[in-house]
Enzyme design. Structure first.
Site, PDB file in Angstrom:
ATOM      1  CG  HIS A 162     -66.998 -25.412  26.742  1.00 51.07           C
ATOM      2  ND1 HIS A 162     -65.944 -24.782  26.105  1.00 51.07           N
ATOM      3  CD2 HIS A 162     -66.617 -25.556  28.040  1.00 51.07           C
ATOM      4  CE1 HIS A 162     -64.987 -24.557  26.977  1.00 51.07           C
ATOM      5  NE2 HIS A 162     -65.360 -25.012  28.154  1.00 51.07           N
ATOM      6  CB  SER A 199     -64.910 -26.578  23.591  1.00 49.59           C
ATOM      7  OG  SER A 199     -65.812 -25.519  23.327  1.00 49.59           O
ATOM      8  CG  ASP A 239     -62.230 -23.828  29.908  1.00 54.53           C
ATOM      9  OD1 ASP A 239     -61.536 -23.676  30.946  1.00 54.53           O
ATOM     10  OD2 ASP A 239     -63.370 -24.312  29.924  1.00 54.53           O
TER      11      ASP A 239
END
Length: 202
Positions: free
Chosen positions: A49, A22, A142
């Site tokens: 992401h 991310s 996540d």
């Protein structure tokens, strides 16, 4: 003490490498993908992401830095070895038991779609001991639950050292929930992945 290592080969018998990243992930992925040798026979699947509504240029971004072919994953597409796939923006990327991708627009996970957890959890059931999951830099949790599932089903887990990541929140969350087989900085991870080759399926 969490397991750390300098340079050691990835687990034998790998058929899938799943990578989640991310915040700070664009640069980190560049280091990891550059290390993959042209002889790598495992499939590599990446969730990074991205903001929804934006077209992904990731295959083009990394094409000059990776020896393997790169493409965006398509719904119902069979996974091919020696290929790097990226999750498309605003879709969860899943791996089905028959070895094909599927895409969904179910609710975001940790405000993100694609979700690292969704990829890892589905991949864990499809590949079990034949997969390696890698969690890189990021600013949410996540990937932690997905990594736990990977380890529960016999797969291997590498996590970037949170203290050396651009954003250590994601790797730290993964370590807290799931632990890891190895905790590595990016140079160590790249050196280990560079050892991949024709022996992966033995």
């Amino acid at each position: 003490m969490l397991p750390t290592s300098d340079v050691a080969p990835p687990p034998a018998g790998l058929r899938l490498i799943a990578i989640g990243a991310s915040a700070g992930g664009v640069e980190a992925l560049g280091t990891v993908l550059r290390a993959l040798p042209a002889t790598c026979r495992a499939t590599v699947v990446v969730v990074l992401h991205l903001a929804p509504g934006r077209s992904s240029q990731l295959p083009q971004l990394y094409a000059a830095r990776c020896a393997l072919p790169l493409r965006e994953a398509q719904d119902k597409e069979p996974l091919q070895g020696g290929t790097v796939y990226f999750a498309p923006p605003d879709y969860h990327l899943q791996i089905e038991p028959d070895g094909c991708f599927s895409l969904s627009q179910e609710e975001p996970v940790y405000f993100s779609r694609p979700s690292i957890d969704v990829l890892l959890e589905t991949a864990a059931y499809a590949y079990r001991r034949a997969m390696l999951a890698i969690i890189l830099t990021g600013a949410s949790a996540d990937g932690a639950a997905g990594l736990a599932r990977v380890r529960q089903l016999g797969g291997s887990a590498w996590v970037q050292d949170p203290q050396r990541a651009s954003c250590g929140i994601m790797p730290a969350a993964a370590l807290k929930l799931a632990g890891a087989d190895r905790v590595l900085d990016l140079p160590q991870m790249a050196a280990s992945l560079a050892l991949l080759g024709d022996g992966e399926h033995k």
